[in-house]
Design an enzyme around this catalytic site. Structure first.
Site, PDB file in Angstrom:
ATOM      1  N   ASN A 249      56.604 -98.988 -53.331  1.00 57.99           N
ATOM      2  CA  ASN A 249      57.848 -98.866 -54.069  1.00 57.99           C
ATOM      3  C   ASN A 249      57.747 -97.927 -55.258  1.00 57.99           C
ATOM      4  OD1 ASN A 249      60.386-100.185 -53.379  1.00 57.99           O
ATOM      5  ND2 ASN A 249      59.113-101.997 -53.096  1.00 57.99           N
ATOM      6  N   ASN A 274      58.801-108.930 -46.278  1.00 61.76           N
ATOM      7  CA  ASN A 274      60.199-108.566 -46.541  1.00 61.76           C
ATOM      8  C   ASN A 274      61.156-109.026 -45.436  1.00 61.76           C
ATOM      9  OD1 ASN A 274      60.091-106.748 -44.415  1.00 61.76           O
ATOM     10  ND2 ASN A 274      59.556-105.020 -45.724  1.00 61.76           N
ATOM     11  N   CYS A 337      61.040-109.962 -56.788  1.00 58.78           N
ATOM     12  CA  CYS A 337      60.559-109.292 -55.583  1.00 58.78           C
ATOM     13  C   CYS A 337      61.063-107.872 -55.696  1.00 58.78           C
ATOM     14  CB  CYS A 337      61.065-109.996 -54.333  1.00 58.78           C
ATOM     15  SG  CYS A 337      62.818-110.406 -54.353  1.00 58.78           S
ATOM     16  N   GLY A 340      65.321-109.108 -56.049  1.00 58.03           N
ATOM     17  CA  GLY A 340      65.420-110.414 -56.701  1.00 58.03           C
ATOM     18  C   GLY A 340      66.505-111.297 -56.128  1.00 58.03           C
TER      19      GLY A 340
END
Lengths: 629, 549
Positions: A249, A274, A337, A340
Site C-alpha cells: 500500500n 482482504n 486496516c 477501516g
C-alpha cells in the site's frame, strides 16, 4: 411488473441437492419471490425464494427431462429446478436476472414490504436502538473523552456517523488535519471504552504515509488517545492486515504508522486477509460442501484449501489480542486496516463482545451491530450485493463476524442470551433487503434514502419473535464470573458451522434438536408456573392456605371432611414445598459456583476411583503392606 | 506375592503431579501391585489413583537430579510426575513399566478387586443367551438354540449356546463349521420383529482358490429365506481383498452356488490400519502447536473419520436391506470378529429401539461383542501411545462406540444413555477393575473362571444410584428406525474422548447441568400442577356434596 413474462410454470421438478430425490410442483414468479409449491404431497410444501437472496442463476444445457435452472442464494440455499419447456426456463431465467438486483434502492423489497404496522409502531422500531445511550452506558463522555460535532454535516468524513467521540485534548484542527492524513478521511475515533481501566478501543483507516510522509496532527491525535489513558504509558496500533499488503500500500501513497514518528506507540500487524481472499475462500468452501457424495478426505482437504476456518481463526485471534491488551494490560488500542470498515469492524466488534457481557445479550448484539457495523459505515450495500454493482466489492465480511460469534457461543454455551438461530436470522435479513437497517453503505446515504420513514427496522421484527432466539441455558450470572471471555483459538476449537452453510439441506442435520427441545421445555415451565399460580389462587379462594404437594405420594384419595384435611395436610406439605422451592432457587441463582463445580470435579475424577475403598492414609499403608508381605 | 519383586521403590515423598486442567499437587507417590497412587494427604480431591493396566507407555527425562516421568494412559490422558532423586525416579519408572505390562491375565486387578458396593444383581448372569433368545422365541418359531458348541469344540470363539434355523440339525452345523473361518458358522444376530427379517453373521467361507463348496452351508443360510425372496450377503472387505483371501484358503460366496443371495462388498479397514489411524488422530489432537491447515490435514491424514463413515455406511446398508428391502442379511469379513461385529451391532442401534436403552445396549455389547468373540484382550492391550509395534491391537470397539456417539449426536432424544456411558465403556474395555472385558472369548472367560473370580461391570453400572450418571435427560422412547446421516459435514470429532484432556470442558459441563435442571424443574412443576388440580377438583366435588343433601 414489467420484468415478469411467465408468472407460472407447471410440471416443474425440484431436485434434491445431495440425493437423487425429485419432487414435482408448480413454479410461480411474483414481484418479490420465486415460489415453488409441491403438487403431489398432502402437505404441499412451499419453497419461497426472495429475489434479493439470489446470488447466481444458471441455466444448464437442455436434458431429456427438461431445462435445468440452478439458483444459488446468499443464505446458502441452492435449488435445482428442471423446467419442461426451454422457453419457460429462459423466461424465468431472464426475469430473475433483472429482478434479483435492481438498479436503484427504491426497487428493493424494503420499500414495498408492509407488515401492517401502524406508523407509531414503525417509528418505535427505529427508536429501539439508541447509540447515544450506548456511549453513555460505556461511560463517555468523561474527563478524557468528549462528543465532537466536527462531522455534524458529514463534512470531515462522509462515511462516518455524525456523532463521534474523541479525546478531550484533540482540538478541531487536529481532527481535521488527522482526517486529511487518513484514507477516506476516516480519522481515529472511539469505538469502545473499557471503563474499568479507562482504556479505549479506537478505529480509523490507514495513514497516507507512503514511504516517508508524516502528519503532525495525526501524530498529535494518537498522542491524545494515548494520553487519555493514565493506566498505560503507551498505546497499541493494530494493523489488521498482513504485513505484505500494508507494505504494498505504501507504493500507492498509503501504508502504516512508522513507530519512530509516533511517540509511545507499539505497532503490530495481525494478518487478516482482504475482502477478495475472503470472497474466494467462501466460494471454495461452498463448492466443496456442495459436492455430491463427498468423501471425508475431500471434505477435509477442501476445508483446508478453502482456508475458511483459517480466516475465521485469524479474525478471532485478532479480537483476543485486542481484548487482552485492553483488559489485562489496560492499554488503549487503535485498530485499522485499509479503509477501516471491514477487518476493523470485525476486530473492534468482536473485541468488545469479548470484553463486555452486554453485547452477549439480544439487545446488546443489536447495539453492537448498529454501532460498529452500520453507523461506522461497513459497506453493506456493496458487500452484500444489494444493487447491481461491482462483483469485486462483494465479500462475506459480516458473515465471518457472525460465524466468529457462533464459534464463541459453542465454547461458552451459557454466556450468550441468544442462540444460533438469532445469528442466522440476522444473516438472512442482511441479504434480504426486507428491512431498512442494512441498506446503503453509510449513515449519510441512509439518511438520504429516508429509510426511517419508508422502511421498517429488523430489530423490532426480531424482538417480536424473541422466544425463538433465546438460548435456554443462558445464565446472566455467567458474566459476573466471566466478564471477559478468554476463548481458545487452538485449531481444534473451530468447527464447521453446518447450521449456517447447510441451513436448507435437511438431510445433513440432526433429526432431533436439543435446542428446540429445551426451548419448548422452558416455555412449558413458564406455562406451568402460571397454571400453578392460578390454581393456588383458586384454592386460596376456596379457603385452603397453600396446600401444595410437590410429592405425588401424598395423594390421599379419601378426604371425608374438608376441615380435617386442612389441618392435617396443609402445614406439613407447605413446609416441604418451601424447602423444595428454596433448593431450586439456590441452584438457579448461584450459578457456576459450588453445586455445578462439584459436578465438574466428579467428572474429572479418576475413572478407577469410584470404587476407591478407604480413606487415603489407611489404604496407602495397607496397599504397601499387602504387597510387601 | 509376585508384585513385591517388581516394585523397586514402593514410595517416594515430595513428588509433584501435573494433570491436565487441574492444579499441580505435591505429595507422596506410592506403588502398589495394581495402582499408582499419589496423595497430598490433605484433601481427597488432590489424589490420583491410576491402574497400572491403564498405563500405555512411559517416558523419563532428567534435569540434574530431578527426574520426570511422563505417564501416557490408555484413556489418552497424559500426566507428569516430577520425582526428586535420580535413583528413585529410575526405580519408579522401571517398576511402572513392569507392572503395566504383566503377561498373565490372572495377575490383573479384577482378580484382586473386591467391590465396596453390594452386588444386587450379578452382571455375569444378567445377559445369558437363553434370556435374549426368549425375546425372539416369542415372535417366531423358525429358530432354535443349539448346544452343539457346549464344549467349545465346534468353534472356540463362539459361546456354548447359539441361535440357528430350526430346520438345521447339529450335524449339519458341524459340517458348516468346517467350511467357515475358525468354525464361525452363520448364526442369528438380530431378528427384526417388524417384518420377520433376520441378520446373521459368520466367518468367511473357506472356498480357497479352487472354489470349494459346501452344500450344508448353502442349506443353512437358504433356510432363513422366505419363499421367492432374495437375501443380501454383506462382505465387509473390498472385492480385491476378498479375492486375495482365496489364496490363503478363504474366499466369498460365489453367485453360482448361492443364487438366492446378492453379495455386496464394502471396505472397512483391518486392525493394524485402524491402530495406525488412532495413533495419528491422537497425535494430531495432542499437538497444540499446529496451525489451522496443519490440524485439518493431520485430521484428514489420520483417516479416523473416514473409517467412521465407512463403518456407519455399511451398517446403514445392512439396516436398509432388512427394513426397507425386506430381505435377510448375512454379514461377514474375514474372521467375523471385528468389522462384522461393528456392522451387526450398529445396524441394531439403527433398527432396534431396545438397543438404545441402557439395558439394551449392555445386552448388545454382551451379545454382539463379548459372546460373539471379539478378542478384547488382544485388541485393547495397547492404546494410542504404545511404543511397541502393534500385533493384534486395534481400536475396533472404540470405533464402534464412536459410531454410536455419532448417531446419538444426530438423535439426541432417542437414547436412554448419554455420552458418559460410552466413554465409560471405552475406559473399561482398556483398563478396569471389573472382569467383563478380560479374555478374548467365552471359552477363555470360562477357563479363567471370570464369573466366579471377578466382578462384572454390569453389576456396578446397573445399580440405580450409579446408572443415574449415565441417563440421558432428553430421552423419550421412540420405536422408530433412526437413519443417521453419513455425509462428512454430519460427522464430528468425538471431543469427549479425543479432546477430553486437551481442552477444558467446564463451560460445556455447566451448560449440560443447566439443561438437566430445566428438565427436572419441568417434571416438578408438572406434578405440582397435577396435585393442585386434583385438590381443586376434590374440593369442588366436596362442595357439591355439601350443598346437595
Amino acid at each position: 411488473m414489467e420484468h415478469i413474462t411467465t408468472p407460472k410454470v407447471e410440471q416443474v421438478k425440484l431436485l434434491d441437492r445431495f440425493s437423487s430425490r425429485a419432487t414435482a410442483g408448480t413454479l410461480y414468479l411474483t414481484a418479490t419471490h420465486l415460489l415453488f409449491i409441491e403438487s403431489n404431497t398432502a402437505a404441499s410444501e412451499e419453497t419461497w425464494i426472495l429475489h434479493h437472496h439470489i446470488a447466481v442463476v444458471e441455466k444448464l444445457s437442455l436434458t431429456t427431462s427438461g431445462c435445468p435452472l440452478v439458483i444459488h442464494c446468499r443464505n446458502f440455499r441452492v435449488v435445482h429446478f428442471v423446467i419442461p419447456r426451454e422457453r419457460d426456463c429462459h423466461d424465468i431465467y431472464s426475469s430473475l436476472l433483472l429482478l434479483r438486483r435492481p438498479a436503484s434502492y427504491d426497487d428493493l423489497y424494503a420499500f414495498s414490504y408492509n407488515p401492517k404496522q401502524s406508523e407509531q409502531q414503525r417509528a418505535g422500531g427505529w427508536q429501539l436502538i439508541d447509540l447515544a445511550s450506548e456511549y453513555e452506558r460505556m461511560g463517555v463522555p468523561c474527563d478524557h473523552w468528549q462528543l465532537t460535532d466536527v462531522n455534524r454535516n458529514y463534512k470531515v468524513c462522509d462515511t462516518y456517523p455524525r456523532d463521534l467521540f474523541v479525546p478531550v485534548s484533540a482540538s478541531k484542527p487536529i481532527i481535521v488535519g488527522s482526517s486529511k492524513f487518513r484514507s477516506k478521511g476516516r480519522f481515529p475515533v472511539l469505538s469502545y471504552f473499557y471503563q474499568e481501566k479507562k482504556a479505549a478501543v479506537c478505529r480509523c483507516s490507514q495513514p497516507l504515509s507512503g514511504f516517508s510522509a508524516r502528519c503532525l496532527e495525526d501524530e498529535h491525535m494518537l498522542q491524545a488517545i494515548s494520553k487519555a489513558n493514565h493506566n498505560s504509558r503507551f498505546m497499541y496500533v493494530m494493523d489488521t492486515r498482513p504485513k505484505l499488503n500494508a507494505l504494498a500500500n505504501r507504493a500507492a501513497g498509503k501504508g502504516y504508522e512508522n513507530e519512530d514518528n509516533y511517540s509511545n506507540i507499539r505497532f503490530q500487524f495481525v494478518g487478516i486477509e482482504n475482502i477478495h481472499v475472503m470472497r474466494a475462500s467462501l466460494q471454495k468452501l461452498l463448492e466443496v460442501i456442495g459436492t455430491k457424495s463427498l468423501s471425508m478426505t475431500d471434505y477435509f482437504s477442501g476445508l483446508e484449501s478453502s482456508g475458511w476456518l483459517r480466516h475465521i481463526k485469524a479474525v478471532l485471534d485478532a479480537a483476543v489480542i485486542l481484548a487482552k491488551a485492553v483488559t489485562v494490560e489496560g492499554a488503549s488500542v487503535l485498530v485499522h486496516c485499509s479503509d477501516g470498515w471491514d477487518r476493523t469492524a470485525q476486530v473492534c466488534s468482536l473485541g468488545a463482545l469479548l470484553m463486555d457481557p452486554f453485547y452477549r445479550t439480544i439487545k446488546g448484539l443489536m447495539v453492537l451491530i448498529e454501532k460498529d457495523w452500520i453507523s461506522f459505515g461497513h459497506k453493506f450495500a456493496d458487500r452484500c450485493d444489494q444493487l447491481d454493482g461491482d462483483p469485486k466489492e462483494v465479500s462475506p465480511v459480516f458473515t465471518q463476524f457472525l460465524e466468529c460469534v457462533w464459534q464463541l457461543t459453542e465454547q461458552f454455551p451459557q454466556a450468550f442470551q441468544y442462540n444460533e438461530w438469532f445469528l442466522i436470522q440476522i444473516h438472512e435479513h442482511v441479504h434480504s433487503c426486507q428491512f431498512g437497517n442494512f441498506l446503503g453503505n453509510c449513515q449519510r446515504e441512509r439518511e438520504e434514502l429516508r429509510l426511517k420513514d419508508k422502511t421498517y427496522s429488523l430489530w423490532q421484527f426480531l424482538l417480536n419473535d424473541q422466544e425463538n432466539y433465546v438460548n435456554p441455558v443462558y445464565q446472566p450470572g455467567f458474566s459476573e464470573t466471566h466478564p471477559v471471555l478468554e476463548p481458545s483459538t487452538l485449531p481444534f476449537s473451530f468447527k464447521f458451522w453446518r447450521n449456517m452453510y447447510h441451513q436448507f439441506d435437511r438431510s445433513m442435520h440432526p433429526r432431533q434438536s436439543v435446542l428446540k427441545q429445551v426451548l419448548s421445555l422452558k416455555a412449558s415451565n413458564r406455562d406451568l408456573e402460571k397454571a400453578a399460580r392460578a390454581l393456588e389462587a383458586k384454592l386460596q379462594k376456596q379457603g385452603v392456605f397453600l396446600s401444595i404437594a410437590v410429592d405425588s405420594k401424598s395423594k390421599d384419595p379419601v378426604h371425608p371432611v374438608r376441615p380435617k384435611s386442612l389441618i392435617l395436610s396443609a402445614p406439613l406439605n407447605c413446609k416441604e414445598d418451601e424447602q423444595k422451592l428454596s433448593v431450586c432457587d439456590r441452584v438457579r441463582t448461584v450459578e457456576g459456583s459450588s453445586s455445578a463445580e462439584n459436578g465438574y470435579n466428579e467428572e474429572e475424577e479418576e475413572p478407577a476411583s469410584f470404587t476407591k475403598p478407604e480413606p487415603t492414609l489407611v489404604s496407602l499403608e495397607r496397599g504397601v503392606a499387602r504387597m510387601t508381605c | 506375592m509376585e508384585f513385591a519383586e517388581l516394585i523397586k521403590t514402593p514410595r517416594v515423598d515430595n513428588v509433584v503431579l501435573h494433570r491436565p486442567f487441574m492444579p499441580r499437587v505435591e505429595g507422596t507417590l506410592c506403588l502398589t501391585g495394581h495402582h499408582l497412587i499419589l496423595s497430598s494427604r490433605q484433601d481427597s480431591n488432590e489424589e490420583l489413583w491410576l491402574l497400572h493396566s491403564n498405563i500405555d507407555s512411559i517416558e523419563k527425562r532428567f534435569v540434574g537430579s530431578l527426574g520426570t516421568v511422563i505417564v501416557k494412559c490408555k484413556d489418552l490422558r497424559i500426566i507428569q510426575l516430577d520425582i526428586p532423586g535420580m535413583e528413585e525416579c529410575l526405580n519408579i519408572a522401571s517398576s511402572i513399566e513392569a507392572l503395566s505390562t504383566l503377561d498373565s491375565v490372572t495377575l490383573m486387578y479384577p482378580f484382586f478387586y473386591r467391590p465396596m458396593f453390594e452386588v444386587i444383581e450379578d452382571g455375569w448372569n444378567t445377559f445369558l443367551p437363553e434370556q435374549s433368545f426368549k425375546q425372539i422365541e416369542s415372535s417366531t418359531d423358525e429358530w432354535r438354540l443349539s448346544y452343539v458348541n457346549k464344549d467349545f469344540s465346534v468353534c472356540p470363539s463362539y459361546p456354548p449356546v447359539l441361535a440357528v434355523p430350526k430346520s438345521i440339525d447339529d450335524e449339519t452345523i458341524r459340517k458348516v463349521a468346517t467350511f467357515r473361518h475358525a468354525g464361525r458358522f452363520p448364526v442369528l444376530s438380530y431378528y427384526h420383529k417388524k417384518n420377520g427379517m433376520v441378520m446373521m453373521r459368520s466367518g468367511q467361507p473357506l472356498t480357497g482358490s479352487n472354489g470349494r463348496r459346501c452344500k450344508e452351508d448353502e442349506k443353512l443360510i437358504n433356510a432363513t429365506l422366505r419363499a421367492g425372496k432374495r437375501g443380501y450377503i454383506i462382505d465387509t472387505r473390498s472385492i480385491n481383498v476378498a479375492q486375495q483371501a482365496k489364496a490363503r484358503g478363504g474366499g466369498f460366496e460365489v453367485e453360482a452356488h448361492y443364487p438366492q443371495w446378492r453379495r455386496i462388498h464394502k471396505t472397512i479397514e483391518r486392525s493394524n490400519i485402524l491402530q495406525e489411524s488412532l495413533i495419528k488422530l491422537v497425535e494430531a489432537c495432542n499437538d497444540q502447536s499446529h496451525n489451522m491447515d496443519r490440524w485439518l490435514s493431520k485430521l484428514e491424514a489420520s483417516n479416523w473419520l473416514t473409517n467412521i463413515k465407512e463403518i456407519l455406511t455399511t451398517a446403514c446398508l445392512a439396516a436398509q436391506c432388512i427394513d426397507r428391502e425386506g430381505a435377510s442379511v448375512l454379514v461377514h469379513g474375514t474372521e467375523g470378529t471385528d468389522s462384522t461385529l461393528q456392522v451387526t451391532s450398529l445396524a441394531q442401534i439403527i433398527l432396534d429401539p431396545t438397543s438404545r436403552t441402557i439395558r439394551g445396549f449392555e445386552s448388545l455389547v454382551e451379545r454382539e461383542w463379548l459372546q460373539a468373540g471379539h478378542p478384547f484382550q488382544q485388541r485393547c492391550s495397547q492404546s494410542a501411545y504404545s511404543n511397541s509395534k502393534p500385533k493384534w491391537e486395534a481400536p475396533v470397539f472404540l470405533l464402534f462406540l464412536d459410531c454410536v456417539w455419532q448417531i446419538l449426536r444426530q438423535f439426541p432424544c432417542s437414547f436412554q444413555f448419554n455420552e458418559h456411558f460410552l466413554i465409560l465403556l471405552f475406559e473399561h474395555a482398556y483398563a478396569s477393575q471389573f472382569g467383563t472385558f478380560l479374555g478374548n472369548n467365552s471359552f477363555e472367560r470360562r477357563k479363567l473362571k471370570l464369573p466366579q473370580k471377578t466382578v462384572s461391570l454390569w453389576s456396578w453400572v446397573n445399580r440405580p444410584q450409579d446408572t443415574e450418571r449415565f441417563l440421558n435427560p432428553l430421552f423419550e422412547a421412540n420405536s422408530l428406525v433412526i437413519w443417521p446421516s453419513v455425509s462428512p459435514q454430519s460427522l464430528l470429532l468425538w471431543e469427549g474422548v479425543f479432546l477430553r484432556w486437551n481442552r477444558s470442558s467446564k463451560c460445556l459441563d455447566e451448560a449440560y447441568d443447566e439443561m438437566i435442571h430445566i428438565i427436572e424443574h419441568n417434571k416438578e412443576l408438572q406434578s405440582k400442577v397435577n396435585t393442585l388440580r386434583r385438590q381443586l377438583a376434590e374440593l369442588e366435588t366436596e362442595d357439591v356434596q355439601l350443598e346437595t343433601p
